[in-house]
Write a protein that holds these residues in place. Structure first.
Motif, PDB file in Angstrom:
ATOM      1  N   PRO A 207       0.810  -1.218   0.000  1.00 58.11           N
ATOM      2  CA  PRO A 207       0.000   0.000   0.000  1.00 58.11           C
ATOM      3  C   PRO A 207       0.846   1.273   0.000  1.00 58.11           C
ATOM      4  CG  PRO A 207      -0.166  -1.131   2.119  1.00 58.11           C
ATOM      5  CD  PRO A 207       0.613  -2.024   1.195  1.00 58.11           C
ATOM      6  N   GLU A 208       2.009   1.224   0.639  1.00 54.01           N
ATOM      7  CA  GLU A 208       2.873   2.406   0.681  1.00 54.01           C
ATOM      8  C   GLU A 208       3.383   2.762  -0.718  1.00 54.01           C
ATOM      9  OE1 GLU A 208       2.720   0.338   4.490  1.00 54.01           O
ATOM     10  OE2 GLU A 208       3.485  -0.379   2.576  1.00 54.01           O
ATOM     11  N   MET A 209       3.762   1.744  -1.473  1.00 53.88           N
ATOM     12  CA  MET A 209       4.256   1.960  -2.836  1.00 53.88           C
ATOM     13  C   MET A 209       3.132   2.484  -3.730  1.00 53.88           C
ATOM     14  SD  MET A 209       7.021   1.767  -4.642  1.00 53.88           S
ATOM     15  CE  MET A 209       8.001   0.682  -3.628  1.00 53.88           C
ATOM     16  N   ALA A 210       1.956   1.897  -3.596  1.00 56.86           N
ATOM     17  CA  ALA A 210       0.818   2.341  -4.394  1.00 56.86           C
ATOM     18  C   ALA A 210       0.517   3.804  -4.108  1.00 56.86           C
ATOM     19  CB  ALA A 210      -0.406   1.475  -4.098  1.00 56.86           C
ATOM     20  N   HIS A 211       0.538   4.182  -2.847  1.00 60.86           N
ATOM     21  CA  HIS A 211       0.255   5.566  -2.454  1.00 60.86           C
ATOM     22  C   HIS A 211       1.326   6.526  -2.971  1.00 60.86           C
ATOM     23  CE1 HIS A 211      -1.217   8.861  -0.021  1.00 60.86           C
ATOM     24  NE2 HIS A 211       0.015   9.037   0.426  1.00 60.86           N
ATOM     25  N   ALA A 212       2.591   6.140  -2.829  1.00 58.96           N
ATOM     26  CA  ALA A 212       3.687   7.025  -3.242  1.00 58.96           C
ATOM     27  C   ALA A 212       3.674   7.274  -4.751  1.00 58.96           C
ATOM     28  CB  ALA A 212       5.025   6.417  -2.812  1.00 58.96           C
ATOM     29  N   VAL A 213       3.520   6.231  -5.541  1.00 61.06           N
ATOM     30  CA  VAL A 213       3.561   6.394  -6.999  1.00 61.06           C
ATOM     31  C   VAL A 213       2.306   7.106  -7.496  1.00 61.06           C
ATOM     32  CG1 VAL A 213       3.662   5.184  -9.205  1.00 61.06           C
ATOM     33  CG2 VAL A 213       5.116   4.441  -7.321  1.00 61.06           C
ATOM     34  N   ALA A 214       1.143   6.774  -6.940  1.00 59.21           N
ATOM     35  CA  ALA A 214      -0.082   7.474  -7.349  1.00 59.21           C
ATOM     36  C   ALA A 214       0.014   8.954  -7.011  1.00 59.21           C
ATOM     37  CB  ALA A 214      -1.306   6.849  -6.682  1.00 59.21           C
ATOM     38  N   GLY A 215       0.569   9.273  -5.856  1.00 63.13           N
ATOM     39  CA  GLY A 215       0.757  10.677  -5.472  1.00 63.13           C
ATOM     40  C   GLY A 215       1.705  11.408  -6.422  1.00 63.13           C
ATOM     41  N   ALA A 216       2.792  10.736  -6.803  1.00 58.41           N
ATOM     42  CA  ALA A 216       3.735  11.340  -7.751  1.00 58.41           C
ATOM     43  C   ALA A 216       3.073  11.552  -9.109  1.00 58.41           C
ATOM     44  CB  ALA A 216       4.973  10.456  -7.888  1.00 58.41           C
ATOM     45  N   ALA A 217       2.254  10.599  -9.533  1.00 58.23           N
ATOM     46  CA  ALA A 217       1.568  10.727 -10.821  1.00 58.23           C
ATOM     47  C   ALA A 217       0.566  11.868 -10.795  1.00 58.23           C
ATOM     48  CB  ALA A 217       0.875   9.415 -11.186  1.00 58.23           C
ATOM     49  N   VAL A 218      -0.199  11.990  -9.712  1.00 60.69           N
ATOM     50  CA  VAL A 218      -1.162  13.088  -9.591  1.00 60.69           C
ATOM     51  C   VAL A 218      -0.435  14.429  -9.617  1.00 60.69           C
ATOM     52  CG1 VAL A 218      -2.788  14.210  -8.012  1.00 60.69           C
ATOM     53  CG2 VAL A 218      -2.950  11.752  -8.432  1.00 60.69           C
ATOM     54  N   GLU A 219       0.656  14.511  -8.890  1.00 60.48           N
ATOM     55  CA  GLU A 219       1.449  15.756  -8.868  1.00 60.48           C
ATOM     56  C   GLU A 219       1.965  16.085 -10.269  1.00 60.48           C
ATOM     57  OE1 GLU A 219       3.053  19.201  -7.529  1.00 60.48           O
ATOM     58  OE2 GLU A 219       1.777  17.851  -6.378  1.00 60.48           O
ATOM     59  N   ALA A 220       2.402  15.069 -11.002  1.00 58.47           N
ATOM     60  CA  ALA A 220       2.896  15.290 -12.365  1.00 58.47           C
ATOM     61  C   ALA A 220       1.770  15.780 -13.278  1.00 58.47           C
ATOM     62  CB  ALA A 220       3.512  14.009 -12.922  1.00 58.47           C
ATOM     63  N   PHE A 221       0.566  15.261 -13.103  1.00 58.99           N
ATOM     64  CA  PHE A 221      -0.577  15.744 -13.885  1.00 58.99           C
ATOM     65  C   PHE A 221      -0.845  17.212 -13.596  1.00 58.99           C
ATOM     66  CE2 PHE A 221      -1.744  11.371 -14.883  1.00 58.99           C
ATOM     67  CZ  PHE A 221      -2.313  11.509 -16.142  1.00 58.99           C
ATOM     68  N   ILE A 222      -0.790  17.588 -12.326  1.00 60.39           N
ATOM     69  CA  ILE A 222      -1.055  18.978 -11.954  1.00 60.39           C
ATOM     70  C   ILE A 222       0.023  19.897 -12.521  1.00 60.39           C
ATOM     71  CG2 ILE A 222      -1.174  20.557  -9.986  1.00 60.39           C
ATOM     72  CD1 ILE A 222      -2.551  18.202  -8.465  1.00 60.39           C
ATOM     73  N   VAL A 223       1.279  19.493 -12.421  1.00 56.61           N
ATOM     74  CA  VAL A 223       2.384  20.303 -12.957  1.00 56.61           C
ATOM     75  C   VAL A 223       2.264  20.443 -14.472  1.00 56.61           C
ATOM     76  CG1 VAL A 223       4.891  20.307 -13.339  1.00 56.61           C
ATOM     77  CG2 VAL A 223       3.972  19.839 -11.061  1.00 56.61           C
ATOM     78  N   GLU A 224       1.972  19.337 -15.152  1.00 58.34           N
ATOM     79  CA  GLU A 224       1.848  19.380 -16.614  1.00 58.34           C
ATOM     80  C   GLU A 224       0.644  20.222 -17.034  1.00 58.34           C
ATOM     81  OE1 GLU A 224       2.892  18.993 -20.441  1.00 58.34           O
ATOM     82  OE2 GLU A 224       4.074  18.301 -18.733  1.00 58.34           O
ATOM     83  N   ASN A 225      -0.441  20.140 -16.304  1.00 54.32           N
ATOM     84  CA  ASN A 225      -1.614  20.960 -16.597  1.00 54.32           C
ATOM     85  C   ASN A 225      -1.279  22.446 -16.431  1.00 54.32           C
ATOM     86  OD1 ASN A 225      -4.477  21.519 -17.053  1.00 54.32           O
ATOM     87  ND2 ASN A 225      -4.502  22.041 -14.882  1.00 54.32           N
ATOM     88  N   ARG A 226      -0.577  22.761 -15.358  1.00 54.55           N
ATOM     89  CA  ARG A 226      -0.188  24.160 -15.103  1.00 54.55           C
ATOM     90  C   ARG A 226       0.727  24.659 -16.228  1.00 54.55           C
ATOM     91  NH1 ARG A 226       1.910  23.860  -9.917  1.00 54.55           N
ATOM     92  NH2 ARG A 226      -0.234  23.926  -9.196  1.00 54.55           N
ATOM     93  N   ARG A 227       1.718  23.844 -16.617  1.00 55.04           N
ATOM     94  CA  ARG A 227       2.628  24.237 -17.681  1.00 55.04           C
ATOM     95  C   ARG A 227       1.861  24.445 -18.986  1.00 55.04           C
ATOM     96  NH1 ARG A 227       4.417  22.774 -21.981  1.00 55.04           N
ATOM     97  NH2 ARG A 227       3.490  20.714 -21.949  1.00 55.04           N
ATOM     98  N   SER A 228       0.937  23.554 -19.274  1.00 50.53           N
ATOM     99  CA  SER A 228       0.136  23.654 -20.495  1.00 50.53           C
ATOM    100  C   SER A 228      -0.722  24.913 -20.487  1.00 50.53           C
ATOM    101  CB  SER A 228      -0.746  22.408 -20.617  1.00 50.53           C
ATOM    102  OG  SER A 228      -1.626  22.527 -21.694  1.00 50.53           O
ATOM    103  N   ARG A 229      -1.345  25.218 -19.354  1.00 54.00           N
ATOM    104  CA  ARG A 229      -2.186  26.420 -19.253  1.00 54.00           C
ATOM    105  C   ARG A 229      -1.353  27.689 -19.371  1.00 54.00           C
ATOM    106  NH1 ARG A 229      -7.079  24.738 -20.559  1.00 54.00           N
ATOM    107  NH2 ARG A 229      -7.671  22.970 -19.314  1.00 54.00           N
ATOM    108  N   GLU A 230      -0.157  27.685 -18.780  1.00 48.59           N
ATOM    109  CA  GLU A 230       0.720  28.857 -18.896  1.00 48.59           C
ATOM    110  C   GLU A 230       1.145  29.080 -20.341  1.00 48.59           C
ATOM    111  OE1 GLU A 230       3.880  28.089 -16.141  1.00 48.59           O
ATOM    112  OE2 GLU A 230       2.685  28.721 -14.406  1.00 48.59           O
ATOM    113  N   ALA A 231       1.466  27.998 -21.053  1.00 46.31           N
ATOM    114  CA  ALA A 231       1.843  28.115 -22.464  1.00 46.31           C
ATOM    115  C   ALA A 231       0.670  28.629 -23.294  1.00 46.31           C
ATOM    116  CB  ALA A 231       2.321  26.763 -22.999  1.00 46.31           C
TER     117      ALA A 231
END
Length: 191
Positions: free
Chosen positions: A149-173
């Motif tokens: 469960p710890e691994m599932a939580h850590a990787v899912a959290g990293a993926a969600v964060e990456a989606f938010i960062v990529e969305n922000r970068r896309s909106r700024e562009a």
């Protein structure tokens, strides 16, 4: 067991029939039950961690084009986030598949890609024009399956964060492109 004159069986007659058939029931259901329990105990544990990303937009309920765009945007964003570079960095950062030392980096990325999932989240609304129910895209889920469960939580959290960062970068562009467009239009009007 049942007489032709009496179409209803009483409880004692049902009990007699069940007693006679008990061996057959045990002999047929026993191995099936044992097989099911064996499979359930033999399968590895799989934990899924899911993050939900909401799509906030001021949309009227009857605007289907926005729903189609939202689904397309999620697919595009998924392609931009689930890159080999990001997968590799999550594998290294969270030491994913460390027990699989004989796997190559490409195999680890492939397995991680299979365990990462995105799914559209829709909410049912009443279409004001037709009065019928229909689904409106309100967000999407990002999930990761792992043996811990710890691994599932850590990787899912990293993926969600990456989606938010990529969305922000896309909106700024997109915002920068709009600013340039309006600057060009202003200069054209001035001239």
């Amino acid at each position: 067991v049942f007489s032709m004159n009496n179409t209803e069986a009483n409880f004692s007659e049902v009990g007699i029939v069940l007693k006679r058939q008990l061996k057959v029931i045990v002999y047929t259901s026993g191995p099936v039950l044992a097989l099911i329990v064996g499979i359930a105990l033999g399968l590895p544990d799989v934990y899924r961690s899911t993050g939900v990303i909401r799509i906030d937009q001021d949309v009227k309920a009857e605007n289907r084009a926005v729903d189609t765009y939202a689904e397309y945007y999620v697919q595009t964003l998924t392609g931009q986030v689930f890159t080999d570079e990001n997968l590799g960095s999550w594998i290294d950062e969270h030491d994913v598949y460390a027990e699989e030392s004989d796997w190559s980096d490409a195999e680890k990325r492939s397995v991680m890609s299979d365990n990462l999932k995105t799914e559209i989240v829709a909410t049912t609304v009443i279409d004001p024009r037709s009065g019928r129910e229909r689904d409106v895209v309100t967000g999407f889920e990002v999930s990761f399956d792992s043996r811990t469960p710890e691994m599932a939580h850590a990787v899912a959290g990293a993926a969600v964060e990456a989606f938010i960062v990529e969305n922000r970068r896309s909106r700024e562009a997109q915002g920068a492109e709009e600013i340039e467009f309006f600057k060009t239009e202003v200069e054209g009007y001035r001239a």
